[in-house]
Scaffold this motif. Structure first.
Motif, PDB file in Angstrom:
ATOM      1  N   ILE A 156      22.046  11.704   4.745  1.00 10.17           N
ATOM      2  CA  ILE A 156      22.177  10.521   3.885  1.00 10.17           C
ATOM      3  C   ILE A 156      21.935  10.914   2.435  1.00 10.17           C
ATOM      4  O   ILE A 156      20.879  11.460   2.088  1.00 10.17           O
ATOM      5  CB  ILE A 156      21.183   9.429   4.328  1.00 10.17           C
ATOM      6  CG1 ILE A 156      21.576   8.928   5.726  1.00 10.17           C
ATOM      7  CG2 ILE A 156      21.134   8.287   3.329  1.00 10.17           C
ATOM      8  CD1 ILE A 156      20.505   8.128   6.414  1.00 10.17           C
ATOM      9  N   SER A 157      22.910  10.643   1.585  1.00  7.35           N
ATOM     10  CA  SER A 157      22.818  11.016   0.172  1.00  7.35           C
ATOM     11  C   SER A 157      22.616   9.812  -0.733  1.00  7.35           C
ATOM     12  O   SER A 157      22.123   9.953  -1.854  1.00  7.35           O
ATOM     13  CB  SER A 157      24.090  11.757  -0.256  1.00  7.35           C
ATOM     14  OG  SER A 157      25.234  10.934  -0.061  1.00  7.35           O
ATOM     15  N   ALA A 158      23.018   8.626  -0.285  1.00  6.75           N
ATOM     16  CA  ALA A 158      22.954   7.432  -1.132  1.00  6.75           C
ATOM     17  C   ALA A 158      21.598   6.760  -0.997  1.00  6.75           C
ATOM     18  O   ALA A 158      21.369   5.950  -0.111  1.00  6.75           O
ATOM     19  CB  ALA A 158      24.064   6.454  -0.750  1.00  6.75           C
ATOM     20  N   LEU A 159      20.694   7.105  -1.891  1.00  7.46           N
ATOM     21  CA  LEU A 159      19.352   6.520  -1.868  1.00  7.46           C
ATOM     22  C   LEU A 159      19.106   5.680  -3.113  1.00  7.46           C
ATOM     23  O   LEU A 159      17.973   5.534  -3.564  1.00  7.46           O
ATOM     24  CB  LEU A 159      18.297   7.628  -1.739  1.00  7.46           C
ATOM     25  CG  LEU A 159      18.360   8.436  -0.437  1.00  7.46           C
ATOM     26  CD1 LEU A 159      17.278   9.489  -0.403  1.00  7.46           C
ATOM     27  CD2 LEU A 159      18.251   7.516   0.782  1.00  7.46           C
ATOM     28  N   HIS A 160      20.169   5.106  -3.675  1.00  8.22           N
ATOM     29  CA  HIS A 160      20.036   4.152  -4.761  1.00  8.22           C
ATOM     30  C   HIS A 160      19.802   2.763  -4.155  1.00  8.22           C
ATOM     31  O   HIS A 160      20.141   2.493  -3.012  1.00  8.22           O
ATOM     32  CB  HIS A 160      21.310   4.144  -5.627  1.00  8.22           C
ATOM     33  CG  HIS A 160      22.552   3.794  -4.864  1.00  8.22           C
ATOM     34  ND1 HIS A 160      23.098   4.627  -3.910  1.00  8.22           N
ATOM     35  CD2 HIS A 160      23.342   2.687  -4.879  1.00  8.22           C
ATOM     36  CE1 HIS A 160      24.168   4.076  -3.395  1.00  8.22           C
ATOM     37  NE2 HIS A 160      24.339   2.888  -3.958  1.00  8.22           N
ATOM     38  N   GLU A 161      19.190   1.893  -4.912  1.00  3.32           N
ATOM     39  CA  GLU A 161      18.889   0.516  -4.477  1.00  3.32           C
ATOM     40  C   GLU A 161      18.166   0.503  -3.125  1.00  3.32           C
ATOM     41  O   GLU A 161      18.528  -0.234  -2.205  1.00  3.32           O
ATOM     42  CB  GLU A 161      20.172  -0.324  -4.409  1.00  3.32           C
ATOM     43  CG  GLU A 161      20.815  -0.534  -5.770  1.00  3.32           C
ATOM     44  CD  GLU A 161      22.045  -1.408  -5.711  1.00  3.32           C
ATOM     45  OE1 GLU A 161      22.101  -2.405  -6.443  1.00  3.32           O
ATOM     46  OE2 GLU A 161      22.975  -1.085  -4.935  1.00  3.32           O
ATOM     47  N   THR A 162      17.122   1.336  -3.026  1.00  4.71           N
ATOM     48  CA  THR A 162      16.352   1.397  -1.778  1.00  4.71           C
ATOM     49  C   THR A 162      14.921   0.905  -2.004  1.00  4.71           C
ATOM     50  O   THR A 162      13.968   1.459  -1.458  1.00  4.71           O
ATOM     51  CB  THR A 162      16.334   2.825  -1.215  1.00  4.71           C
ATOM     52  OG1 THR A 162      15.919   3.738  -2.241  1.00  4.71           O
ATOM     53  CG2 THR A 162      17.684   3.227  -0.679  1.00  4.71           C
ATOM     54  N   THR A 163      14.773  -0.149  -2.808  1.00  4.93           N
ATOM     55  CA  THR A 163      13.441  -0.708  -3.021  1.00  4.93           C
ATOM     56  C   THR A 163      12.874  -1.336  -1.752  1.00  4.93           C
ATOM     57  O   THR A 163      11.669  -1.598  -1.679  1.00  4.93           O
ATOM     58  CB  THR A 163      13.476  -1.760  -4.140  1.00  4.93           C
ATOM     59  OG1 THR A 163      14.463  -2.766  -3.815  1.00  4.93           O
ATOM     60  CG2 THR A 163      13.836  -1.122  -5.475  1.00  4.93           C
ATOM     61  N   MET A 172       0.820  -1.217   0.000  1.00  2.00           N
ATOM     62  CA  MET A 172       0.000   0.000   0.000  1.00  2.00           C
ATOM     63  C   MET A 172       0.852   1.264   0.000  1.00  2.00           C
ATOM     64  O   MET A 172       0.339   2.355  -0.251  1.00  2.00           O
ATOM     65  CB  MET A 172      -0.914   0.007   1.228  1.00  2.00           C
ATOM     66  CG  MET A 172      -2.014  -1.045   1.190  1.00  2.00           C
ATOM     67  SD  MET A 172      -2.835  -1.198   2.801  1.00  2.00           S
ATOM     68  CE  MET A 172      -3.426   0.480   3.033  1.00  2.00           C
ATOM     69  N   SER A 173       2.125   1.135   0.303  1.00  2.00           N
ATOM     70  CA  SER A 173       3.021   2.287   0.369  1.00  2.00           C
ATOM     71  C   SER A 173       3.654   2.539  -0.995  1.00  2.00           C
ATOM     72  O   SER A 173       3.515   1.743  -1.916  1.00  2.00           O
ATOM     73  CB  SER A 173       4.095   2.044   1.424  1.00  2.00           C
ATOM     74  OG  SER A 173       3.505   1.760   2.681  1.00  2.00           O
ATOM     75  N   LYS A 174       4.370   3.665  -1.120  1.00  2.00           N
ATOM     76  CA  LYS A 174       4.939   4.017  -2.420  1.00  2.00           C
ATOM     77  C   LYS A 174       6.444   4.278  -2.276  1.00  2.00           C
ATOM     78  O   LYS A 174       6.950   4.470  -1.169  1.00  2.00           O
ATOM     79  CB  LYS A 174       4.251   5.255  -2.971  1.00  2.00           C
ATOM     80  CG  LYS A 174       4.366   6.501  -2.102  1.00  2.00           C
ATOM     81  CD  LYS A 174       3.569   7.650  -2.731  1.00  2.00           C
ATOM     82  CE  LYS A 174       3.666   8.919  -1.902  1.00  2.00           C
ATOM     83  NZ  LYS A 174       2.907  10.037  -2.511  1.00  2.00           N
ATOM     84  N   PRO A 175       7.190   4.257  -3.387  1.00  2.00           N
ATOM     85  CA  PRO A 175       8.638   4.519  -3.336  1.00  2.00           C
ATOM     86  C   PRO A 175       8.934   5.839  -2.627  1.00  2.00           C
ATOM     87  O   PRO A 175       8.142   6.780  -2.664  1.00  2.00           O
ATOM     88  CB  PRO A 175       9.044   4.561  -4.815  1.00  2.00           C
ATOM     89  CG  PRO A 175       8.025   3.699  -5.495  1.00  2.00           C
ATOM     90  CD  PRO A 175       6.737   3.935  -4.755  1.00  2.00           C
TER      91      PRO A 175
END
Length: 348
Positions: A147-154, A129-132
């Motif tokens: 925090i700057s590294a928000l890649h690969e945060t699925t 039910m939540s979104k990226p």
């Protein structure tokens, strides 16, 4: 295996007060609850165990909650943590000894009990039910923490109106929340952690317990990147994402608490484990326990130590370049070349 575990948990719940008097001897009975400091039998009043059943489910006898950490579990967890067991078969053996039951040889591919169906389904439903997080208050919160590294945060999502109930006597509130998927080694969602946020997104919500978990955390983790032969593991999500800001290609896992970090399952392909310890007594003890388990499995274990309480404190105080410089001397030369290039430009 699940039937045996359920039967032991039920038998222990029927004797909840006797179990508490034996394994949580530093606590005392208060009405329908046993009150103690924590699941390790520390003196205090943070953790409470229900001694009498209500209507099953969350109100069942033997269920406990630690108000300070939002951790929860049953009496098998009490036996595991109060006795310091790592292997789940040892927990079962101790439970049988306490209940005066014959010992049996228990075989299982996993040392941990299966995920309770109701909790895992609820966790998966809330995550779906939540979104990226990109462009949401969850991203604002993490960037406010440096925090700057928000890649690969699925594994992270955002829910704009996530239910929060202070306790069973008060009405439900809604707050925006960062939702983190706790997954098994094969990627199945076993639970979630909710971090309720202030509507500005610049801090956690001003409530008593802004973090709560549901489902099975034991053995599992919130994961960033695909682990193969090298991984870094630590407690909090912010801690591991801070490290990820300095080491953007190193796969990482957040076990969410010290207790769960000590018991985190390790991939069979792993050959080196970096343990991102917190700078306190609990962090040192957990790092030693996890390192011992890793080495027994033939995995090289290396502790990464922050200068302040944790790596988010280091990141916010010194910045990513100084954090990277401090990590350089703690990594193996091979991993410096592999994960700490001279120029890093991976951001989200």
């Amino acid at each position: 295996m699940s039937a045996q575990v359920s039967d032991l948990a039920r038998r222990l719940a029927e004797r909840a007060e006797l179990v508490c008097r034996h394994y949580l001897s530093n606590g005392r009975r208060v009405g329908r609850y046993w009150v103690v400091g924590d699941v390790h039998n520390t003196r205090g009043r943070s953790m409470y165990v229900r001694l009498r059943p209500r209507h099953g489910g969350k109100g069942a006898a033997g269920k406990w909650t630690d108000a300070a950490t939002a951790e929860h579990g049953d009496l098998l967890d009490v036996i595991k943590e109060s006795c310091g067991f790592v292997e789940f078969r040892d927990v079962l053996a101790e439970a049988r000894r306490f209940l005066s039951l014959p010992q049996t040889e228990v075989e299982s591919k996993s040392p941990f009990p299966p995920v309770p169906i109701g909790l895992s389904e609820s966790a998966r439903r809330l995550f779906a039910m939540s979104k990226p997080i990109h462009g949401t208050l969850a991203e604002t919160y993490l960037r406010t923490r440096g925090i700057s590294a928000l890649h690969e945060t699925t594994s992270l999502r955002f829910h704009p109106r996530c239910d929060y109930r202070p306790d069973r006597h008060l009405p439900t509130e809604t707050w925006p929340a960062l939702i983190a998927a706790v997954t098994t080694l094969d990627g199945a969602i076993a639970g979630i952690q909710r971090t309720w946020l202030d509507p500005s997104g610049r801090s956690k919500a001003p409530i008593d317990t802004p973090r709560r978990a549901m489902g099975l955390l034991l053995g599992n983790a919130v994961r960033f990147g695909m682990a193969h032969d090298v991984i870094a593991a630590g407690e909090g999500i912010e801690t591991m994402l801070s490290l990820r800001s300095a080491l953007p290609t190193l796969p990482m896992a957040s076990a969410l608490s010290a207790n769960h970090l000590a018991a985190m399952l390790l991939p069979t392909s792993l050959r080196r484990l970096y343990i991102a310890r917190d700078a306190d007594a609990a962090g040192a003890a957990v790092a030693a326990t996890l390192a011992q388990r890793a080495r027994a499995a033939g995995i090289e274990a290396i502790a990464l130590s922050p200068r302040f309480d944790d790596f988010n404190g280091d990141l916010r105080t010194f910045g990513v370049d100084e954090l990277r410089a401090a990590l350089r001397i703690q990594l193996t030369p091979e991993d410096v070349t592999r994960f700490l290039p001279s120029t890093v430009a991976i951001t989200a």
